[in-house]
Design a protein around this motif. Structure first.
Motif, PDB file in Angstrom:
ATOM      1  N   ASN A 225       0.788  -1.230   0.000  1.00 32.31           N
ATOM      2  CA  ASN A 225       0.000   0.000   0.000  1.00 32.31           C
ATOM      3  C   ASN A 225       0.822   1.284   0.000  1.00 32.31           C
ATOM      4  OD1 ASN A 225      -3.045  -0.903   0.562  1.00 32.31           O
ATOM      5  ND2 ASN A 225      -1.709  -2.221   1.779  1.00 32.31           N
ATOM      6  N   ALA A 226       2.029   1.250   0.558  1.00 35.84           N
ATOM      7  CA  ALA A 226       2.839   2.469   0.651  1.00 35.84           C
ATOM      8  C   ALA A 226       4.052   2.442  -0.260  1.00 35.84           C
ATOM      9  CB  ALA A 226       3.275   2.709   2.093  1.00 35.84           C
ATOM     10  N   GLY A 227       4.361   1.286  -0.836  1.00 32.39           N
ATOM     11  CA  GLY A 227       5.492   1.206  -1.742  1.00 32.39           C
ATOM     12  C   GLY A 227       6.653   0.414  -1.169  1.00 32.39           C
ATOM     13  N   TRP A 228       7.451  -0.132  -2.090  1.00 30.93           N
ATOM     14  CA  TRP A 228       8.562  -0.993  -1.661  1.00 30.93           C
ATOM     15  C   TRP A 228       9.712  -0.193  -1.071  1.00 30.93           C
ATOM     16  CZ3 TRP A 228       7.931  -6.094  -1.416  1.00 30.93           C
ATOM     17  CH2 TRP A 228       6.885  -6.666  -2.162  1.00 30.93           C
ATOM     18  N   GLY A 229       9.890   1.034  -1.506  1.00 26.36           N
ATOM     19  CA  GLY A 229      10.961   1.851  -0.942  1.00 26.36           C
ATOM     20  C   GLY A 229      10.772   2.064   0.548  1.00 26.36           C
ATOM     21  N   ILE A 230       9.545   2.452   0.935  1.00 24.78           N
ATOM     22  CA  ILE A 230       9.237   2.614   2.359  1.00 24.78           C
ATOM     23  C   ILE A 230       9.238   1.258   3.060  1.00 24.78           C
ATOM     24  CG2 ILE A 230       7.464   3.351   4.004  1.00 24.78           C
ATOM     25  CD1 ILE A 230       6.589   5.440   1.977  1.00 24.78           C
ATOM     26  N   GLY A 231       8.704   0.242   2.355  1.00 22.06           N
ATOM     27  CA  GLY A 231       8.648  -1.099   2.951  1.00 22.06           C
ATOM     28  C   GLY A 231      10.009  -1.689   3.246  1.00 22.06           C
ATOM     29  N   PHE A 232      11.021  -1.349   2.448  1.00 20.55           N
ATOM     30  CA  PHE A 232      12.384  -1.799   2.729  1.00 20.55           C
ATOM     31  C   PHE A 232      13.122  -0.805   3.632  1.00 20.55           C
ATOM     32  CE2 PHE A 232      12.835  -4.472  -1.408  1.00 20.55           C
ATOM     33  CZ  PHE A 232      12.042  -5.453  -0.838  1.00 20.55           C
ATOM     34  N   GLY A 233      12.711   0.451   3.598  1.00 22.60           N
ATOM     35  CA  GLY A 233      13.363   1.460   4.429  1.00 22.60           C
ATOM     36  C   GLY A 233      13.102   1.256   5.908  1.00 22.60           C
ATOM     37  N   ILE A 234      11.876   0.803   6.246  1.00 18.28           N
ATOM     38  CA  ILE A 234      11.545   0.555   7.658  1.00 18.28           C
ATOM     39  C   ILE A 234      12.429  -0.554   8.239  1.00 18.28           C
ATOM     40  CG2 ILE A 234       9.744  -0.246   9.226  1.00 18.28           C
ATOM     41  CD1 ILE A 234       7.712   1.223   7.479  1.00 18.28           C
ATOM     42  N   PRO A 235      12.592  -1.707   7.580  1.00 25.27           N
ATOM     43  CA  PRO A 235      13.533  -2.713   8.110  1.00 25.27           C
ATOM     44  C   PRO A 235      14.960  -2.192   8.240  1.00 25.27           C
ATOM     45  CG  PRO A 235      12.109  -3.704   6.465  1.00 25.27           C
ATOM     46  CD  PRO A 235      11.843  -2.230   6.428  1.00 25.27           C
ATOM     47  N   ALA A 236      15.397  -1.338   7.289  1.00 18.73           N
ATOM     48  CA  ALA A 236      16.746  -0.774   7.396  1.00 18.73           C
ATOM     49  C   ALA A 236      16.862   0.100   8.640  1.00 18.73           C
ATOM     50  CB  ALA A 236      17.074   0.039   6.140  1.00 18.73           C
ATOM     51  N   ALA A 237      15.820   0.899   8.904  1.00 12.89           N
ATOM     52  CA  ALA A 237      15.824   1.740  10.105  1.00 12.89           C
ATOM     53  C   ALA A 237      15.812   0.878  11.365  1.00 12.89           C
ATOM     54  CB  ALA A 237      14.625   2.680  10.090  1.00 12.89           C
ATOM     55  N   CYS A 238      15.049  -0.219  11.339  1.00 16.45           N
ATOM     56  CA  CYS A 238      15.003  -1.125  12.495  1.00 16.45           C
ATOM     57  C   CYS A 238      16.361  -1.772  12.738  1.00 16.45           C
ATOM     58  CB  CYS A 238      13.941  -2.201  12.271  1.00 16.45           C
ATOM     59  SG  CYS A 238      12.252  -1.603  12.400  1.00 16.45           S
ATOM     60  N   MET A 239      17.092  -2.074  11.655  1.00 18.28           N
ATOM     61  CA  MET A 239      18.426  -2.659  11.824  1.00 18.28           C
ATOM     62  C   MET A 239      19.375  -1.642  12.435  1.00 18.28           C
ATOM     63  SD  MET A 239      19.768  -5.559  11.512  1.00 18.28           S
ATOM     64  CE  MET A 239      21.287  -5.790  12.444  1.00 18.28           C
ATOM     65  N   ALA A 240      19.239  -0.381  12.055  1.00 15.04           N
ATOM     66  CA  ALA A 240      20.054   0.674  12.665  1.00 15.04           C
ATOM     67  C   ALA A 240      19.745   0.801  14.148  1.00 15.04           C
ATOM     68  CB  ALA A 240      19.813   2.001  11.950  1.00 15.04           C
ATOM     69  N   ILE A 241      18.456   0.706  14.512  1.00 21.02           N
ATOM     70  CA  ILE A 241      18.053   0.755  15.923  1.00 21.02           C
ATOM     71  C   ILE A 241      18.617  -0.450  16.670  1.00 21.02           C
ATOM     72  CG2 ILE A 241      16.077   0.646  17.487  1.00 21.02           C
ATOM     73  CD1 ILE A 241      14.478   2.181  15.361  1.00 21.02           C
ATOM     74  N   ALA A 242      18.606  -1.611  16.010  1.00 24.22           N
ATOM     75  CA  ALA A 242      19.149  -2.822  16.639  1.00 24.22           C
ATOM     76  C   ALA A 242      20.623  -2.649  16.977  1.00 24.22           C
ATOM     77  CB  ALA A 242      18.955  -4.020  15.708  1.00 24.22           C
ATOM     78  N   ILE A 243      21.396  -2.107  16.041  1.00 24.23           N
ATOM     79  CA  ILE A 243      22.825  -1.894  16.278  1.00 24.23           C
ATOM     80  C   ILE A 243      23.040  -0.896  17.409  1.00 24.23           C
ATOM     81  CG2 ILE A 243      24.949  -1.007  15.234  1.00 24.23           C
ATOM     82  CD1 ILE A 243      23.941  -2.079  12.556  1.00 24.23           C
ATOM     83  N   ALA A 244      22.253   0.186  17.405  1.00 25.76           N
ATOM     84  CA  ALA A 244      22.373   1.185  18.472  1.00 25.76           C
ATOM     85  C   ALA A 244      22.042   0.569  19.826  1.00 25.76           C
ATOM     86  CB  ALA A 244      21.455   2.374  18.181  1.00 25.76           C
ATOM     87  N   SER A 245      20.998  -0.270  19.872  1.00 28.07           N
ATOM     88  CA  SER A 245      20.621  -0.934  21.120  1.00 28.07           C
ATOM     89  C   SER A 245      21.740  -1.840  21.608  1.00 28.07           C
ATOM     90  CB  SER A 245      19.340  -1.749  20.900  1.00 28.07           C
ATOM     91  OG  SER A 245      19.047  -2.561  22.019  1.00 28.07           O
ATOM     92  N   PHE A 246      22.334  -2.588  20.688  1.00 28.77           N
ATOM     93  CA  PHE A 246      23.372  -3.542  21.076  1.00 28.77           C
ATOM     94  C   PHE A 246      24.597  -2.839  21.650  1.00 28.77           C
ATOM     95  CE2 PHE A 246      27.151  -6.094  19.959  1.00 28.77           C
ATOM     96  CZ  PHE A 246      26.861  -7.232  20.692  1.00 28.77           C
ATOM     97  N   PHE A 247      25.087  -1.809  20.966  1.00 26.20           N
ATOM     98  CA  PHE A 247      26.291  -1.128  21.435  1.00 26.20           C
ATOM     99  C   PHE A 247      26.030  -0.289  22.680  1.00 26.20           C
ATOM    100  CE2 PHE A 247      27.890  -1.852  17.041  1.00 26.20           C
ATOM    101  CZ  PHE A 247      29.062  -2.504  17.388  1.00 26.20           C
ATOM    102  N   SER A 248      24.783   0.121  22.901  1.00 26.84           N
ATOM    103  CA  SER A 248      24.465   0.897  24.107  1.00 26.84           C
ATOM    104  C   SER A 248      24.673   0.095  25.380  1.00 26.84           C
ATOM    105  CB  SER A 248      23.012   1.386  24.044  1.00 26.84           C
ATOM    106  OG  SER A 248      22.822   2.285  22.967  1.00 26.84           O
ATOM    107  N   GLY A 249      24.555  -1.216  25.279  1.00 29.15           N
ATOM    108  CA  GLY A 249      24.707  -2.049  26.470  1.00 29.15           C
ATOM    109  C   GLY A 249      26.126  -2.462  26.776  1.00 29.15           C
TER     110      GLY A 249
END
Length: 311
Positions: A225-249
């Motif tokens: 419904n919103a497009g593949w660019g946004i659909g792939f961009g959200i997982p990329a942003a989540c992976m960035a959050i995952a890395i930030a979470s990991f190194f924060s600990g």
């Protein structure tokens, strides 16, 4: 004895005394600087939320790509169903093979922490490449005109598959390390800490499945419904959050040093078993430890205790 040697001796004796009092972990874990860690400052649920956050976001990112990949290949890259299914199967097979490489690298060279850090960065690079291939006009084929659907050009395919297989390489370093890195935060030599591993695994499974659920439902809707660019961009942003979470600990983690090649140790066990097949086993189980010393004979590994499990 010089004053320097006396000071070192007193320091070592004091450290051993603190270990005996249970102030330090007894499983050989160290802090980020390689020093013995105080139990009250590290591990347990001080460290686990960062691991759980990483696991949830990483699974969301992975399944945000994998769950609808066949549709992307057929609808956007205009592949036939058979070709799309074959490409997805090849990629998924690679994702299940690369953890063998990641596990060897972690056990032999880098340790779990740095393996996760390095390969999750590769993971994110692949996510970003995939997002670019789905967002930038030059990297995707033009839309269908009636029944005519132009196939993707070789450069467009190249950008897409480079991103896809960077993800496969990244997950190969993350998947075999994040699972044991969580239990590393609990001291096996402390019965109270060891008992808390069960609840951790419950939460770890929950966080992983939560990420997979969101990816397989919400993100599939975003793709359509919103497009593949946004659909792939959200997982990329989540992976960035995952890395930030990991190194924060990092200040709260307990680290196990790499103990050498697991394959080499397996071969050593087979050779020792062949040479000692007729060895008489003592009746006293306390003599059946890996070594009589307090620590393991293998640097970076925990001491192996006798078990009746395979008797």
């Amino acid at each position: 004895m010089s004053s320097m040697e006396e000071g070192r001796s007193l320091s070592e004796n004091g450290h051993l005394q603190n270990e005996g009092n249970g102030l330090y972990t007894g499983d050989g874990s160290v802090d980020f600087k390689g020093k013995p860690v105080l139990k009250r400052n590290t591990g347990l649920w001080k460290a686990c939320p960062f691991v759980l956050g990483f696991g949830c976001c990483e699974r969301l990112a992975f399944f945000g790509i994998a769950s609808n990949l066949v549709n992307y290949l057929t609808n956007r890259l205009h592949e036939a169903n058979v070709s799309a299914a074959r490409n997805v199967n090849n990629w998924q097979g690679t994702c299940y093979f690369t953890p063998l490489l990641g596990g060897v690298i972690a056990d032999t060279f880098l340790g779990r922490y740095w393996t996760i850090g390095v390969f999750s960065t590769i993971y994110l690079l692949g996510m970003c490449t995939l997002t670019i291939s789905a967002s930038v006009s030059a990297f995707k084929p033009v839309d269908c005109v009636g029944s005519i659907c132009p196939s993707a050009s070789p450069p467009q395919y190249a950008v897409f598959f480079i991103g896809l297989y960077l993800i496969a390489l990244g997950t190969g370093g993350v998947k075999p390390c994040i699972w044991p890195f969580g239990p590393d935060q609990f001291d096996d030599t402390d019965p109270k800490e060891k008992a808390k591993k069960g609840p951790f695994f419950n939460w770890f499974y929950f966080s992983n499945n939560l990420g997979s659920l969101v990816a397989s439902s919400f993100l599939v809707w975003v793709h359509d419904n919103a497009g593949w660019g946004i659909g792939f961009g959200i997982p990329a942003a989540c992976m960035a959050i995952a890395i930030a979470s990991f190194f924060s600990g990092t200040p709260f983690y307990r680290f196990q040093k790499p103990g050498g090649s697991a394959l080499k140790r397996i071969c050593q066990v087979l050779v020792a078993s062949f040479h000692k097949w007729n060895l008489k086993v003592p009746n006293d189980a306390s003599l059946l430890y890996e070594t009589q010393n307090e620590s393991s004979a293998i640097k970076g590994s925990r001491k192996l205790e006798h078990s009746e499990g395979l008797k």
